[in-house]
Design a protein around this motif. Structure first.
Motif: not given
Lengths: 286, 775
Positions: B476-479, B587-591, B595-597, B605-609
């Motif tokens: 969620s930090s973008g890292k 980071k904005e995309v990750a948020t 957080t707002n999935a 589905a949300g998440g970046l994995e």
């Protein structure tokens, strides 16, 4: 590869050292740098319940120069001797030290420790023998001196009595027009030499006034090559050095080990002597 | 999947992520790990090569200070289950953790002492009384097959032959060819026994937690996942109850690919004691009992036409596998023709047991094909009077004539054997060297040049080896965190994989953290070895990164009300192509993704994995190189010194040139070590003679020559990055190159070099024998 348990004694006076050696007898061993002793204990080739560490005995770490000799205390680290101005007056000693192991080893290893350990492939016993050094031994009866020629009895065996400690070594100074050299065959830099020759000469014109030739790795002690020295003195500076090398090598009876056969050591001995003498003569002429 | 962005990090020598901790002494090895109530283990090992155990008295040892337990075989009997590795198959069982009725090599473990310190455990080992009934050991592998002293007689085996493949002609007209060519060259090439010698010895901290019924292992291994699977079977546990980690591993080179019997013993000890047991192998143990390597011989025959065309090659091969082999990897005879246009092949092979430490894999375990062929080619060149470079030139494959199917069934493509030969010879100035050599010989100096050309089958498919996995997550930090299936033991995997991932995701290299060698967080991997990481793990890292990138683009497109195909990612920013002011940070995309999935469309589905397994398009991925070595031998002392060392290599596209060159340096030094310095010796009764670094000589920085490297880049199509493996090549090529250089330096004396090692003693004996022959 962990040594068995031992008690570490750290006396500050030589009397205490002698006292501890008397008290514990065969159970005690002098620790003077530990570059051979500690690995042997870790490999459990040796076990001593008491180690008498002489590093804190200040009187054993002195170097002093007199008119005829340089006296090096037993605990003088090889790395210090390597850079010492007095030791520089004993060029063969100064030239031999860089051949001992690696700088980390020389930082802990000591001049006296190496000579008392009396490994036949080591440089410093050979330097002592080549230069006719005097070994100073301190024991319950006080101080006595032993000629290097009488000191080395066999592999790791010396003329020190039970309860005696090698306290210093006196290296005699050679005069002007002298040259010295150390030649070794080692598989890698810093390894024990498969075979080595230490040579010194003093020239008087074309005459060789004085010569010493000592070989290492060819017997159970360093070997002084008296016949070859005599031949060089008789023949002078222009003698065929291959002949001198052959005279030096003739009586040697080296042994086999995993690194080289006796036959190899015998075969290469003359060339190593020739190289050492060539370099020593070159230095004496310069 | 969308195409990756332009490469920014791949191809450059970025700083290594591993360097900070490794170079400042903060690497975390097994010896650095500890656990509450931990105790220490030491093995009592046999000092006899072959003997019945009449009695083992442990009473004094049990009563010794600090001793927690003394284990014999009887304590472990029936306490464990299956003991096999998926990669090697169920037939090849790890030998019992301790000797049962007899010992079969010096170093065979007889008892395990557990005490409050390693020193006390060693003290207690010294109190164990063993009554041996010695038997005649079998030591010489060349004669072991016919030896009536059978290593495994106690198992009822009839002979010392583990595997025997009778002579197999791979070409119908083999005999006719040998009967009709101008030159038949026959020679027996012998390669000595030398070892992996990792800087970190073997070691394990094994912790069994009663009640939880879980096993935790911190172990020096090349494969955490296969170690986990092994011990799950061994103790009858579910895989989830076994956790294996290896934060840093100080070298493996093949030795640590599989579980050893000592590790089994330590695991049984923690299980029986219910407290953590640590075993850190000492150097003596590592040298005598951690797996030995090389030690193979081959009688090579070559049929050569009048104009130097090699028409056929055969080998009768014998390999020593010792008493218990941790990995019976020996020469691949079907690779004997190597990168040459040799149309005919035949071979026999034999693997024999001896009362010595068993064979383990070592960097290019099959490499005797290269040693045998390349040394035989030099023998042939001397015999037929042709320059060895020219003989190779006339027979080597080159890129334009590929693909080529060898008589051993290998299909070579995308390799550059002739091209690397020419580059390496050019770097040396080969013709000038020959003039210099002739002039030197006039002055009594012995100079020689040696060449070795080889192909390296990397990223092979055997059993478990064909795939690797990667899970990549933008947090969620973008890292970015990448969980890889690898177990690095010095390959700079954190660096190279982060380079690939950073490029594919369009993020900074510094924003990628690589996690590996933890069975509870990373995808399954068969183990790091076989030069597979760049191609297979790199493929997994790429595919997973691209999948995550597509998720980023999908969510960003939703957020920006744009089409995903109109977006690009660079330096952590997603922007509409050609309209840079319409952009979002990752980071904005990750948020949004985390957080707002709940606000995303239902199909997102949300998440970046993403988790992906990768399998190359073909097996193996071939790479190749040519090594050229110049030595000078001192005629007085017979000491050889390397004057120049040149490698021309083709590993396709390089991820990181510094890592590639580091791999070459290390491998070359191991290979030249095996010729000039390293030689593990037994006496005729099976007593090891080289048990410390005083006698087993490793090349150090002082012995390592300057290694000059030339690169030729023919891109591989087996994987998206165009990479080829290259981790083993240095060790494969250096052996024959150095041996041939020594041979060339002595050739004018009539010496025919066919075996290694080649230290001053061996060179002296060769010269003396030739002198006697000629006298």
């Amino acid at each position: 590869m962990k040594p068995s348990q031992f008690q570490h004694h750290a006396p500050e006076q030589i009397d205490e050292v002698v006292g501890l050696l008397a008290e514990y007898g065969d159970d005690a061993k002098v620790l003077a740098g530990g570059q051979s002793l500690i690995p042997m204990m870790a490999l459990r080739m040796a076990a001593y319940p008491h180690l008498v560490d002489i590093a804190r005995v200040a009187s054993l770490s002195t170097i002093s120069a007199s008119a005829g000799a340089v006296r090096v205390g037993a605990m003088v680290r090889q790395s210090r001797a390597e850079r010492d101005a007095s030791v520089a007056k004993v060029p063969l000693l100064a030239k031999a030290i860089p051949h001992i192991g690696h700088f980390q080893i020389r930082s802990r290893g000591t001049v006296g420790g190496s000579i008392a350990h009396a490994d036949p492939a080591s440089e410093l016993p050979a330097v002592a023998l080549a230069l006719d050094a005097r070994i100073e031994a301190t024991g319950p009866g006080g101080v006595r001196h032993i000629d290097a020629s009488e000191f080395f009895l066999s592999t790791w065996q010396t003329a020190l009595d039970d309860g005696e400690i090698l306290s210093a070594v006196e290296f005699p100074l050679w005069g002007a027009n002298s040259g010295f050299a150390v030649e070794e065959i080692a598989r890698r830099k810093g390894d024990f030499a498969l075979i080595g020759a230490l040579a010194g000469v003093t020239l008087d014109g074309a005459r060789v006034a004085r010569a010493c030739i000592t070989m290492i790795g060819v017997g159970s002690t360093p070997i002084r090559c008296h016949d070859a020295e005599a031949a060089l003195i008789a023949g002078g500076a222009d003698t065929d050095l291959d002949d001198i090398g052959r005279i030096a090598a003739a009586p040697l009876t080296p042994a086999d080990d995993v690194h080289a056969s006796a036959e190899y050591r015998q075969h290469v001995s003359p060339a190593i002597v020739r190289r050492a003498l060539t370099a020593a003569l070159k230095e004496a002429r310069s | 999947m969308s195409s990756p962005v332009a490469s920014r990090f791949v191809g450059s020598a970025v700083h290594r992520k591993e360097d900070r901790r490794l170079l400042t002494g903060h690497g975390q090895y097994v010896a650095d790990a500890s656990a509450p109530r931990m105790v220490h283990a030491a093995f009592l090992r046999s000092d006899v090569a072959k003997a019945r155990l009449n009695s083992v008295n442990i009473e004094a040892a049990k009563a010794a200070p600090g001793v927690v337990a003394v284990f014999l075989w009887s304590d472990f009997h029936e306490k464990f289950g299956e003991a096999w590795h998926a990669m090697l198959g169920q037939e090849l069982v790890v030998p019992p953790p301790l000797a049962i009725t007899d010992v079969r090599y010096v170093g065979d473990p007889i008892a395990l002492v557990v005490a409050t310190s390693r020193a006390l455990a060693e003290d207690a080992c010294g109190l164990i009384e063993v009554e041996y009934e010695p038997e005649q050991a079998t030591v010489d592998y060349a004669t072991a097959a016919a030896d009536s002293n059978v290593v495994h007689a106690a198992w009822g085996l009839p002979s010392n032959v583990m595997v025997a493949v009778p002579f197999t002609p791979m070409s119908a007209d083999l005999d006719e060819t040998f009967g009709s060519v101008e030159h038949v060259v026959e020679t027996t090439i012998v390669q000595n026994r030398y070892l992996c010698v990792p800087m970190e010895t073997r070691g394990v901290l094994a912790s069994w937690t009663p009640g939880l019924e879980e096993l935790d292992l911190i172990v020096a291994t090349q494969s955490v996942h296969e170690t986990r699977n092994f011990f799950a079977r061994y103790l009858g546990l579910d895989e989830g109850a076994v956790r294996v980690t290896a934060r840093d591993v100080g070298g493996g080179f093949g030795q640590k690919m599989f579980v050893f019997r000592e590790e089994c013993a330590v695991v049984l000890a923690t299980k029986l004691l219910g407290r953590p047991v640590k075993w850190i192998e000492d150097r003596l143990e590592n040298l005598i009992s951690a797996g030995h390597s090389r030690n193979e011989l081959g009688h090579v025959r070559m049929a050569i036409s009048a104009d130097g065309v090699i028409e056929a090659i055969t080998v009768d091969h014998v390999a020593d596998v010792g008493a218990y082999t941790p990995c019976p990897a020996v020469m691949d005879p079907t690779l004997l023709p190597g990168p040459y246009r040799i149309p005919r092949l035949g071979f026999s092979t034999q693997m024999v047991w001896t009362n010595t430490m068993g064979k383990a894999a070592y960097r290019g375990p099959w490499m005797f094909e290269t040693t045998a062929r390349e040394m035989a080619i030099d023998v042939a060149a001397r015999q037929i009077g042709m320059d060895p470079a020219e003989l190779r030139r006339r027979n080597l494959l080159s890129l334009p004539e590929l693909p080529f199917t060898s008589p051993g069934g290998k299909v070579f493509q995308e390799i550059t054997p002739l091209e690397t030969l020419e580059q390496a010879l050019g770097m040396l100035g080969y013709d000038e060297f020959r003039k210099e050599q002739a002039a030197a010989r006039e002055q009594g100096r012995w100079l020689g040049v040696g060449i070795c050309v080889y192909v390296e089958p990397t990223s092979m498919e055997q059993s478990t080896l064909g795939t690797e996995g990667a899970t990549i997550r933008i947090e969620s930090s973008g890292k970015v965190v990448a969980f890889l299936s690898t177990t690095s033991h010095g390959q700079s995997i954190e660096t190279t994989m982060a380079q690939i991932i950073a490029d594919d995701l369009g993020v900074s290299y510094d924003d990628v953290t690589v996690v590996q060698a933890d069975t509870q967080s990373t995808p399954y991997g068969p183990g790091t070895g076989g030069s597979r990481t760049a191609v297979i793990a790199g493929g997994a890292a790429h595919d997973a990164a691209v999948a995550v990138r597509d998720k980023v683009l999908g969510i960003a497109a939703h957020m920006m009300e744009a089409a995903p195909e109109d977006l690009e990612i660079a330096e952590g920013v997603v922007a509409v192509r050609g309209t840079p002011d319409r952009s979002l940070t990752i980071k904005e995309v990750a948020t949004q993704a985390y957080t707002n999935a709940h606000t995303l469309p239902v199909e997102m589905a949300g998440g970046l994995e993403a988790t992906i397994r990768f399998k190359p398009k073909r097996f193996p991925t071939w790479s190749n190189a040519t090594h050229v070595c110049v030595v000078e031998i001192d005629p007085d002392t017979f000491i050889p010194r390397i004057l120049r060392y040149i490698v021309s290599e083709d590993c396709g596209k390089m991820i990181n040139p510094q890592v590639v060159e580091g791999q070459i340096f290390g491998g070359v030094v191991q290979g030249l070590g095996g010729v000039l310095y390293e030689d593990f010796r037994y006496d005729q009764d099976g007593n090891p003679q080289t048990t410390t670094f005083l006698d087993y000589l490793l090349p150090t920085t002082g012995e390592a020559p300057k290694i000059e490297i030339g690169h030729i880049e023919s891109v591989s199509t087996t994987n998206p990055g165009g990479f080829k493996g290259m981790g083993e090549g240095g060790a494969i090529g250096a052996h024959a190159a150095v041996a041939n250089a020594v041979g060339d330096a002595l050739a004018h004396l009539g010496v025919n070099v066919t075996s290694t090692p080649l230290g001053p003693e061996q060179i002296f004996q060769l010269v003396q024998a030739t002198k006697k022959e000629r006298a």
